[in-house]
Structures are given as structure tokens and as C-alpha cells.
Motif scaffolding. Structure first.
Motif, PDB file in Angstrom:
ATOM      1  N   UNK A  54      14.902  77.091  53.105  1.00 19.33           N
ATOM      2  CA  UNK A  54      14.074  76.272  54.144  1.00 19.33           C
ATOM      3  C   UNK A  54      13.522  74.889  53.454  1.00 19.33           C
ATOM      4  N   UNK A  55      13.260  74.175  54.321  1.00 16.98           N
ATOM      5  CA  UNK A  55      12.857  72.721  53.988  1.00 16.98           C
ATOM      6  C   UNK A  55      11.334  72.791  53.050  1.00 16.98           C
ATOM      7  N   UNK A 113      27.210  72.412  37.274  1.00 11.12           N
ATOM      8  CA  UNK A 113      28.380  71.467  37.262  1.00 11.12           C
ATOM      9  C   UNK A 113      28.655  70.789  38.603  1.00 11.12           C
ATOM     10  N   UNK A 114      28.346  71.522  39.627  1.00 14.26           N
ATOM     11  CA  UNK A 114      28.597  71.198  40.939  1.00 14.26           C
ATOM     12  C   UNK A 114      27.534  71.698  41.857  1.00 14.26           C
ATOM     13  N   UNK A 115      27.177  71.245  43.330  1.00 11.65           N
ATOM     14  CA  UNK A 115      26.434  71.856  44.367  1.00 11.65           C
ATOM     15  C   UNK A 115      26.932  71.428  45.450  1.00 11.65           C
ATOM     16  N   UNK A 116      27.101  72.052  46.653  1.00  9.96           N
ATOM     17  CA  UNK A 116      27.157  71.877  47.839  1.00  9.96           C
ATOM     18  C   UNK A 116      26.354  72.515  48.900  1.00  9.96           C
ATOM     19  N   UNK A 117      25.821  71.522  49.681  1.00 10.17           N
ATOM     20  CA  UNK A 117      24.732  72.164  50.922  1.00 10.17           C
ATOM     21  C   UNK A 117      25.413  72.109  52.138  1.00 10.17           C
ATOM     22  N   UNK A 118      25.214  73.247  52.982  1.00 15.84           N
ATOM     23  CA  UNK A 118      25.711  73.408  54.338  1.00 15.84           C
ATOM     24  C   UNK A 118      24.510  73.804  55.066  1.00 15.84           C
ATOM     25  N   UNK A 119      24.278  72.937  56.116  1.00 16.79           N
ATOM     26  CA  UNK A 119      22.990  72.993  56.908  1.00 16.79           C
ATOM     27  C   UNK A 119      23.183  74.096  57.854  1.00 16.79           C
ATOM     28  N   UNK A 120      21.923  74.815  57.972  1.00 17.88           N
ATOM     29  CA  UNK A 120      22.133  75.940  58.946  1.00 17.88           C
ATOM     30  C   UNK A 120      22.193  75.553  60.491  1.00 17.88           C
ATOM     31  N   UNK A 121      22.900  76.173  61.080  1.00 11.23           N
ATOM     32  CA  UNK A 121      23.200  75.827  62.611  1.00 11.23           C
ATOM     33  C   UNK A 121      22.047  76.274  63.435  1.00 11.23           C
ATOM     34  N   UNK A 122      21.743  75.256  64.454  1.00 11.87           N
ATOM     35  CA  UNK A 122      20.466  75.186  65.081  1.00 11.87           C
ATOM     36  C   UNK A 122      21.000  75.950  66.352  1.00 11.87           C
ATOM     37  N   UNK A 123      20.088  76.851  66.671  1.00 12.34           N
ATOM     38  CA  UNK A 123      19.982  77.477  67.985  1.00 12.34           C
ATOM     39  C   UNK A 123      19.168  77.011  69.061  1.00 12.34           C
ATOM     40  N   UNK A 124      19.580  76.652  70.301  1.00  7.32           N
ATOM     41  CA  UNK A 124      18.768  76.172  70.973  1.00  7.32           C
ATOM     42  C   UNK A 124      18.540  77.094  72.287  1.00  7.32           C
ATOM     43  N   UNK A 128      15.946  73.904  45.729  1.00  8.55           N
ATOM     44  CA  UNK A 128      14.618  73.449  46.571  1.00  8.55           C
ATOM     45  C   UNK A 128      15.277  72.919  48.082  1.00  8.55           C
ATOM     46  N   UNK A 129      14.481  73.409  48.995  1.00 11.58           N
ATOM     47  CA  UNK A 129      14.994  72.896  50.438  1.00 11.58           C
ATOM     48  C   UNK A 129      14.876  71.476  50.408  1.00 11.58           C
ATOM     49  N   UNK A 130      16.079  71.149  51.684  1.00  9.12           N
ATOM     50  CA  UNK A 130      15.979  69.606  51.828  1.00  9.12           C
ATOM     51  C   UNK A 130      15.074  69.488  53.128  1.00  9.12           C
ATOM     52  N   UNK A 131      14.645  68.189  53.245  1.00 10.13           N
ATOM     53  CA  UNK A 131      14.054  67.615  54.467  1.00 10.13           C
ATOM     54  C   UNK A 131      15.077  67.834  55.907  1.00 10.13           C
ATOM     55  N   UNK A 182      23.628  67.309  46.902  1.00  6.44           N
ATOM     56  CA  UNK A 182      22.932  68.634  46.685  1.00  6.44           C
ATOM     57  C   UNK A 182      22.576  68.930  45.366  1.00  6.44           C
ATOM     58  N   UNK A 183      23.260  68.017  44.346  1.00  6.96           N
ATOM     59  CA  UNK A 183      22.990  68.572  42.940  1.00  6.96           C
ATOM     60  C   UNK A 183      21.377  68.159  42.322  1.00  6.96           C
ATOM     61  N   UNK A 184      21.072  67.234  43.227  1.00  6.16           N
ATOM     62  CA  UNK A 184      19.654  66.721  43.129  1.00  6.16           C
ATOM     63  C   UNK A 184      18.657  67.880  43.411  1.00  6.16           C
ATOM     64  N   UNK A 185      18.799  68.731  44.395  1.00 12.06           N
ATOM     65  CA  UNK A 185      17.915  69.829  44.704  1.00 12.06           C
ATOM     66  C   UNK A 185      18.206  71.186  43.786  1.00 12.06           C
ATOM     67  N   UNK A 186      19.064  71.183  42.807  1.00 15.42           N
ATOM     68  CA  UNK A 186      19.491  72.220  42.223  1.00 15.42           C
ATOM     69  C   UNK A 186      19.225  72.272  40.699  1.00 15.42           C
ATOM     70  N   UNK A 187      18.732  73.252  39.797  1.00 19.01           N
ATOM     71  CA  UNK A 187      18.722  73.034  38.627  1.00 19.01           C
ATOM     72  C   UNK A 187      18.641  74.336  37.993  1.00 19.01           C
ATOM     73  N   UNK A 188      19.098  74.598  36.648  1.00 19.34           N
ATOM     74  CA  UNK A 188      18.995  75.816  36.075  1.00 19.34           C
ATOM     75  C   UNK A 188      17.665  75.852  35.265  1.00 19.34           C
ATOM     76  N   UNK A 189      17.134  76.986  35.401  1.00 22.88           N
ATOM     77  CA  UNK A 189      15.538  77.154  35.059  1.00 22.88           C
ATOM     78  C   UNK A 189      15.631  78.112  33.707  1.00 22.88           C
TER      79      UNK A 189
END
Length: 149
Positions: free
Chosen positions: A113-114, A138-149, A75-78, A50-57
Motif C-alpha cells: 500500500x502507499x 539487480x532489477x525490480x518491476x512494479x505493477x499497480x493493483x486494479x481499482x474496483x469501482x 516501500x509503497x508508491x504514491x 521501481x528499483x528506487x522503492x526496493x532495497x536489501x536490508x
């Protein structure tokens, strides 16, 4: 005394049978270890951290209250929408001191969103005068949103 040729033949067959038995026992074990270590079959690549998708601007100090604030961009992940929890570190230099401690703050950036980019402001500590701040992830974690079907 000499050794008869029939005794040598028998010893040759015995060595051959022991070797064959060893192969029958240890070959499957070796294949199992090789396959479980990733040698067998195609392995899917793990998603990037997740650190690769987050930065301090941005990193600024409020002149009135001397509180430092960092602007974080996620930034959203694919693989789908989700939320980031980012740990931002505040130091007086870019290189961390060995054994030193730095101020940190957490921020949650939900609903990324992606392909989309979301921003958040992260308040930090009161900053001493005449010291230039450095803000970084320093660190980042990503949690995917739950898909509703």
C-alpha cells in the motif's frame, strides 16, 4: 551587354516568393518536430523506477545448510497499491565482474500500500565456506493493483 533593372526586380521578387513558399512548407514541419520532441506544452514527469522503492536490508548464510538468504524491503508508491517483482543478486563481492555471472532469485511482494513497507525473504544458492556474501537488487518491476469501482 548589361542587365536591365526590370530583370533584377523580377529576380528579386522570385527569390522572395521562393523563400516565402519554403517557410510556408517547412515551418509547420519544424513546429511539429519540435512539439513531438517535448518542446511544446507541459510534460508530466514519469514515475521513478521501481528499483528506487526496493532495497536489501539483510544478507545472511544459514550456518547449518550454508544457504544464503536475503531480506528485501519494498516501500509503497504514491500512485497506489501494487505488487513488486524483485530480482536479487548474490555475489562474493559488491563490484560485479565484467562478463561474470551471479546467482539470482526472484521474489514477488504483493499488496504494498502507499506509504507502507513490506518485507520478504529471498532464498539463494548454497554458499561456499569462508566466503563473505553480497546481496543486492539487480532489477525490480512494479505493477499497480486494479481499482474496483
Amino acid at each position: 551587354m548589361g542587365v536591365s533593372t526590370s530583370a533584377l526586380k523580377w529576380q528579386g521578387w522570385l527569390v522572395g516568393l521562393v523563400t516565402l513558399a519554403g517557410l510556408l512548407v517547412f515551418a509547420p514541419l519544424g513546429l511539429y518536430v519540435w512539439a513531438s520532441a517535448g518542446g511544446g506544452g507541459r510534460q508530466e514527469a514519469a514515475p521513478p523506477p521501481a528499483v528506487e522503492y526496493v532495497r536489501v536490508t539483510g544478507c545472511r548464510v544459514d550456518p547449518a545448510g550454508r544457504r544464503i538468504t536475503a531480506t528485501v524491503e519494498a516501500t509503497g508508491r504514491a500512485e497506489g497499491a501494487g505488487a513488486y517483482v524483485v530480482t536479487v543478486e548474490f555475489r562474493d563481492r559488491a563490484a560485479a565482474e565484467p562478463g561474470g555471472r551471479a546467482a539470482q532469485s526472484l521474489v514477488k511482494i504483493p499488496g504494498v500500500a502507499p506509504g507502507a513497507t513490506e518485507y520478504a525473504e529471498v532464498p539463494g544458492p548454497v554458499w561456499p565456506p569462508s566466503t563473505t556474501p553480497w546481496c543486492g537488487v539487480a532489477a525490480a518491476d512494479f505493477t499497480a493493483a486494479k481499482q474496483v469501482k
